[in-house]
Every structure is written in structure tokens, then in C-alpha cells.
Design an enzyme around this catalytic site. Structure first.
Site, PDB file in Angstrom:
ATOM      1  N   HIS A 195     -11.520  18.276 -52.986  1.00 47.41           N
ATOM      2  CA  HIS A 195     -11.500  19.520 -52.195  1.00 47.41           C
ATOM      3  C   HIS A 195     -12.683  20.455 -52.445  1.00 47.41           C
ATOM      4  O   HIS A 195     -12.933  21.336 -51.622  1.00 47.41           O
ATOM      5  CB  HIS A 195     -10.227  20.322 -52.471  1.00 47.41           C
ATOM      6  N   ASP A 201      -4.991   9.874 -51.619  1.00 49.62           N
ATOM      7  CA  ASP A 201      -4.329  11.083 -52.117  1.00 49.62           C
ATOM      8  C   ASP A 201      -3.462  11.621 -50.978  1.00 49.62           C
ATOM      9  O   ASP A 201      -3.798  11.473 -49.811  1.00 49.62           O
ATOM     10  CB  ASP A 201      -5.421  12.097 -52.478  1.00 49.62           C
ATOM     11  N   HIS A 252      -3.114  14.511 -50.046  1.00 50.78           N
ATOM     12  CA  HIS A 252      -3.806  15.598 -49.351  1.00 50.78           C
ATOM     13  C   HIS A 252      -5.030  15.080 -48.583  1.00 50.78           C
ATOM     14  O   HIS A 252      -5.602  14.042 -48.946  1.00 50.78           O
ATOM     15  CB  HIS A 252      -4.255  16.671 -50.356  1.00 50.78           C
ATOM     16  N   ASP A 289      -0.595  11.418 -56.016  1.00 47.15           N
ATOM     17  CA  ASP A 289       0.444  12.321 -55.503  1.00 47.15           C
ATOM     18  C   ASP A 289       1.056  11.795 -54.210  1.00 47.15           C
ATOM     19  O   ASP A 289       1.930  12.435 -53.625  1.00 47.15           O
ATOM     20  CB  ASP A 289      -0.108  13.749 -55.321  1.00 47.15           C
TER      21      ASP A 289
HETATM   22  C1  TV1 Z   1      -0.292  27.540 -60.492  1.00 47.71           C
HETATM   23  C2  TV1 Z   1       1.041  27.496 -60.863  1.00 47.71           C
HETATM   24  C3  TV1 Z   1      -0.710  26.938 -59.319  1.00 47.71           C
HETATM   25  C4  TV1 Z   1       1.964  26.825 -60.058  1.00 47.71           C
HETATM   26  C5  TV1 Z   1      -0.188  25.645 -57.302  1.00 47.71           C
HETATM   27  C6  TV1 Z   1       0.930  23.372 -54.553  1.00 47.71           C
HETATM   28  C7  TV1 Z   1       0.208  26.268 -58.503  1.00 47.71           C
HETATM   29  C8  TV1 Z   1       0.747  25.005 -56.520  1.00 47.71           C
HETATM   30  C9  TV1 Z   1       1.572  26.223 -58.867  1.00 47.71           C
HETATM   31  C10 TV1 Z   1       0.321  24.363 -55.289  1.00 47.71           C
HETATM   32  C11 TV1 Z   1       2.080  25.003 -56.947  1.00 47.71           C
HETATM   33  C12 TV1 Z   1      -0.922  23.845 -53.616  1.00 47.71           C
HETATM   34  C13 TV1 Z   1      -1.871  25.797 -51.317  1.00 47.71           C
HETATM   35  C14 TV1 Z   1      -2.119  28.225 -51.976  1.00 47.71           C
HETATM   36  C15 TV1 Z   1      -1.797  27.917 -49.959  1.00 47.71           C
HETATM   37  C16 TV1 Z   1      -2.497  27.158 -51.022  1.00 47.71           C
HETATM   38  C17 TV1 Z   1      -6.705  17.009 -57.009  1.00 47.71           C
HETATM   39  C18 TV1 Z   1      -1.402  30.233 -50.723  1.00 47.71           C
HETATM   40  C19 TV1 Z   1       4.362  24.423 -56.571  1.00 47.71           C
HETATM   41  C20 TV1 Z   1      -6.650  16.789 -55.552  1.00 47.71           C
HETATM   42  C21 TV1 Z   1      -4.246  20.968 -54.164  1.00 47.71           C
HETATM   43  C22 TV1 Z   1      -3.031  21.633 -53.547  1.00 47.71           C
HETATM   44  C23 TV1 Z   1      -4.122  19.467 -54.254  1.00 47.71           C
HETATM   45  C24 TV1 Z   1      -3.267  23.083 -53.292  1.00 47.71           C
HETATM   46  C25 TV1 Z   1      -5.274  18.849 -55.019  1.00 47.71           C
HETATM   47  C26 TV1 Z   1      -2.077  23.766 -52.655  1.00 47.71           C
HETATM   48  C27 TV1 Z   1      -5.402  17.344 -54.830  1.00 47.71           C
HETATM   49  N1  TV1 Z   1       0.137  23.078 -53.514  1.00 47.71           N
HETATM   50  N2  TV1 Z   1       2.454  25.582 -58.092  1.00 47.71           N
HETATM   51  N3  TV1 Z   1      -0.849  24.633 -54.668  1.00 47.71           N
HETATM   52  N4  TV1 Z   1      -1.275  28.846 -50.941  1.00 47.71           N
HETATM   53  N5  TV1 Z   1      -2.484  25.101 -52.280  1.00 47.71           N
HETATM   54  O1  TV1 Z   1      -0.907  25.372 -50.726  1.00 47.71           O
HETATM   55  O2  TV1 Z   1      -5.563  16.982 -53.471  1.00 47.71           O
HETATM   56  O3  TV1 Z   1      -4.259  16.685 -55.268  1.00 47.71           O
HETATM   57  O4  TV1 Z   1       3.015  24.383 -56.162  1.00 47.71           O
HETATM   58 ZN    ZN Z   2      -3.576  15.712 -53.652  1.00 48.36          ZN
HETATM   59 CA    CA Z   3      -5.874  11.604 -48.491  1.00 46.65          CA
END
Ligand code: TV1
Ligand code: ZN
Ligand code: CA
Length: 393
Positions: free
Chosen positions: A157, A192, A194, A281
Site C-alpha cells: 500500500h 493478499d 486487500h 489475510d
Molecule cells: C490500530 C489498532 C490499528 C487496531 C487498524 C483494519 C488498527 C485496523 C486496529 C484496521 C483495525 C484497516 C482502514 C482506517 C479506514 C482505514 C500489509 C478510517 C480492527 C498489507 C491495511 C488495512 C491492510 C487498513 C494491509 C485498514 C495489508 N483495517 N484495528 N485498519 N479507517 N484501514 O480501514 O494489505 O494487509 O481493525
Molecule cells: Zn491485506
Molecule cells: Ca490482493
């Protein structure tokens, strides 16, 4: 007929010690857990093992903006500053002011509360992740390996000038840029859960890189990009392939779609090298994703790409039920050296206590509803095939 493939593996014991914060779901310890299983199951002996180095600023700046990289490399968390002060350090700390400047943090996507916290060593962590992916590319370029693995990479990302979605430096983009110095065409595959937005965006207007991402899509699922009709621009038109899916994807439907799509991709694009982001994931019971793949199903997708006899860089990525991540990536490392790992977790594994509830390498998965109907999936495949017909590489 089939000759044995030379498999290189990059690891650095330091990477597991970095910490995104107590409540964060991204846990670098899963890389160390993966390594322990690889050693414990004896896969180690069949690998060319390399110690990962830190990527240099210059290497990282092949993709990222200088001001962003400089900000990251000077980053000192406020907890660390408090700690230094309490312990009698009165010396000025480089850029203490700017580091905690709310504006700068916002500009560079660094957010203490949520996805991309500024944590101690965030830059070194990113350098290690990226160093492995660069050196993996170099082994392939020098024909010193057929497959090169970096489970610490795959952070798809990160943007040119901004941290995003748990990712600070886009090791994948840097890896692909290295490969492009030598190879005319690079294929990027991303399983992944995502969308691989950072990599797609970096190569959106070139026909030398085809990006293919399979991902959960809809109902505000992060990051929200990667719809069926986002397919590249200019020279890159049709060279970005997206397979957006609903929750509940199971082995049968995923494997079939993956194989059909990738077979067609290989036919029309004929890459010189493949970069495979193996985010875990997409497995069942992940804490963020809602697919229902087994470790064997996930691994079968990776293995499918070996039949084309093109070198492969294998990278990690997401994965938030960490015991399943280490199981999956250790199993896949095994598959790559033709070992079919199974049975219990070795009792002397330093992380054994974390597996105690379920001490087998393969864990059963519950049936959940697949929200993707046969008709939906056929339609998606049809659309992707239509796009791929337009490709003349
Ligand atoms: C801290 C503590 C951060 C608890 C983040 C899930 C947390 C998430 C947390 C979380 C969570 C996301 C969004 C934020 C829209 C944004 C490595 C306002 C329970 C490659 C990244 C996902 C995936 C980001 C990375 C996503 C990868 N999901 N708890 N954050 N919001 N952000 O949805 O592709 O795997 O979830
Ligand atoms: Zn992911
Ligand atoms: Ca993907």
C-alpha cells in the site's frame, strides 16, 4: 524432465522485534514465527539462506520522495523522546520539533492512533523489509536462484510520498524497478485480501509491468480501489487487472478463478519474471479479511505459477491471525522445495505456546457462506478475459 529449482530465502532476526503498538494488528513477530517453523520442520536445509540487509536511502528513493524518506529516517517517537529526557539526555534530538509536528505527520500519513503509527525503528524496519526484496531481485537477475523468498516484504500500500495501510516503504515497487533494469516484462500477482493499490498505481501507465490483484471489495472494505474496470491508462491500458470479490471465497471457487485468470495472463503477457505477493489475510479466520481459504488452497495458487518456468520472487504481505500466517508461509516455503509439510508443530518451537490451542500445522476451517455466486464469478472472469484479449505484448 522437471529440474530442481534453486530456492533462496531472506531473513533477519531483527525484524520480529519491531512493534507497531500494543493494539495494532500488524505483528512483525509472525516473520520470526514463520522462520522458526521453517527451521523446526527442517526445510532450512533445502534453502540458500541469506541474511537480509537494510536497503539504502538511495535505493528507497528510486520510488519514494526524498522529503518523505528523510522524514521517516529521522523519525523519533515521542515515547522515545520522553524516555531519553527522563534518563537525563539533554542533547537536542534531531528535528524533535518537526517529528511531532501534527501537520507533517498528516502529510506523510503517519498517525499515532491508527493504521500507520510512528513507532521506534519504523525506518529500519522498512529498510529490512525492502533490503530483502531488492536482494531477492538481484539473485534472480544474476541467475543465482530460480525462486527468491522474502516473507518480510510485500507491503503493497505504501505511496510515493505517504505511508498507507500499515505500509511505509513499498518494497515491491522498488523490487520491480530493480527487475525492470534487466527484464523487459514483469508480472505482479497479489493474493493478499486487500487490493494492491500502491503497486498498481506505480505502474498504472506502463505496459512493461502487468499487475493482477485478487481482493475483497465492497461495503467500505479497505482501500476501496481495484474495481473491475480500473485497468490502466495510456500505454498501461489493460495492464492492470483487478478481480474484486465478496466475502466467503472458498478454496474451490478461488483456485478455479485464480488458475483460469493466471493461465490467460501468462498466455498474453509472457513475463520474464513473476513477483508474487502472498498476503495471508486471505486465509479463513483472519482478523481483517473475510475470505475462507485453507492453507493448502492458498499454497496451491502459489505453486500454480511454477509450471510456467519463469523465475519468481515470493513476498509476504498482510495476515492478522499470526499463527495461521506462520503456518501458511512455512508450508509454502516447504512446497517450494517440494516438501509437503504437515503434522504437529515441533514441540521445541520457541513460539510453541502460541499454538497450544491447536497444535497442528493445518487447521480445520468452518463452512461459511460464500457471498460470491457462480454467476458473479463467471461474469468477473468473462470481464477479465475481455480485457486480456486487448493485450498484445
Ligand atoms: C490500530 C489498532 C490499528 C487496531 C487498524 C483494519 C488498527 C485496523 C486496529 C484496521 C483495525 C484497516 C482502514 C482506517 C479506514 C482505514 C500489509 C478510517 C480492527 C498489507 C491495511 C488495512 C491492510 C487498513 C494491509 C485498514 C495489508 N483495517 N484495528 N485498519 N479507517 N484501514 O480501514 O494489505 O494487509 O481493525
Ligand atoms: Zn491485506
Ligand atoms: Ca490482493
Amino acid at each position: 524432465m522437471e529440474t530442481k529449482k534453486r530456492v533462496a530465502y531472506f531473513y533477519n532476526n531483527e525484524i520480529g522485534n519491531y512493534n507497531y503498538g500494543k493494539l495494532h494488528l500488524m505483528n512483525p513477530k509472525r516473520i520470526s514465527m514463520t522462520h522458526s517453523l521453517i527451521v523446526g520442520y527442517g526445510v532450512y536445509k533445502d534453502l540458500d539462506v541469506y541474511t537480509t540487509r537494510e536497503a539504502t536511502k538511495e535505493e528507497i528513493m528510486q520510488f519514494h520522495d526524498q522529503d518523505y524518506v528523510e522524514y521517516l529516517s529521522n523519525y523519533v517517537s515521542s515515547t522515545k523522546i520522553d524516555f531519553l529526557r527522563k534518563n537525563g539526555c539533554n542533547a537536542p534530538i534531531i528535528d524533535e520539533e518537526t517529528k511531532n509536528d501534527v501537520e507533517k505527520k498528516r502529510q506523510y500519513g503517519i498517525d499515532v492512533q491508527a493504521d500507520c503509527p510512528g513507532f521506534d525503528g519504523v525506518y529500519t524496519f522498512s529498510q529490512l523489509s525492502t533490503g530483502g526484496s531488492i536482494d531477492a531481485a538481484h539473485l534472480i537477475i544474476n541467475n543465482a536462484a530460480d525462486i527468491a523468498i522474502n516473507w518480510g516484504g510485500g507491503l503493497h500500500h505504501a505511496k510515493k510520498g505517504e505511508a498507507y495501510g500499515f505500509c511505509y516503504v513499498n518494497d515491491i515497487v522498488v523490487c520491480i524497478l530493480e527487475l525492470l533494469k534487466v527484464f523487459p516484462r514483469v508480472l505482479y500477482i497479489d493474493i493478499d485480501v486487500h487490493h494492491g493499490d500502491g503497486v498498481e498505481e506505480a505502474f498504472f501507465t506502463t505496459n512493461r509491468v502487468m499487475t493482477v490483484s485478487f481482493h475483497e471489495f465492497g461495503e467500505d472494505f479497505f482501500p476501496g480501489t481495484g474495481g473491475l474496470n480500473s485497468s490502466g491508462e495510456g500505454l498501461g491500458k489493460n495492464y492492470a487487472v483487478n478481480v474484486p470479490l465478496r466475502p466467503g471465497m472458498d478454496d474451490e471457487s478461488y483456485k478455479q478463478l485464480f488458475k483460469n485468470v493466471m493461465n490467460k495472463v501468462m498466455e498474453v503477457f509472457r513475463p520474464d519474471v513473476v513477483v508474487f505477493q502472498t498476503g495471508a489475510d486471505s486465509l479463513a479466520n483472519d482478523k481483517i479479511g473475510h475470505f475462507n481459504l485453507s492453507i493448502r488452497g492458498h499454497g496451491e495458487c502459489l505453486m500454480y505459477m511454477l509450471r510456467f518456468n519463469v523465475p519468481v520472487v515470493v513476498l509476504g504481505g498482510g495476515g492478522y491471525t499470526i499463527q495461521n500466517v506462520s503456518r501458511c508461509w512455512a508450508y509454502e516455503t516447504g512446497l517450494l522445495v517440494k516438501k509437503n509439510l504437515n503434522g504437529p508443530i515441533p514441540v521445541d518451537d520457541p513460539f510453541f505456546h502460541l499454538y497450544e490451542k491447536q497444535n497442528m500445522l493445518h487447521v480445520p476451517i468452518q463452512q461459511v457462506e460464500n457471498k460470491n455466486s457462480k454467476e458473479d464469478l463467471n461474469k468477473i472472469q468473462e470481464e477479465v478475459f475481455k480485457q486480456l484479449k486487448e493485450v498484445d505484448a
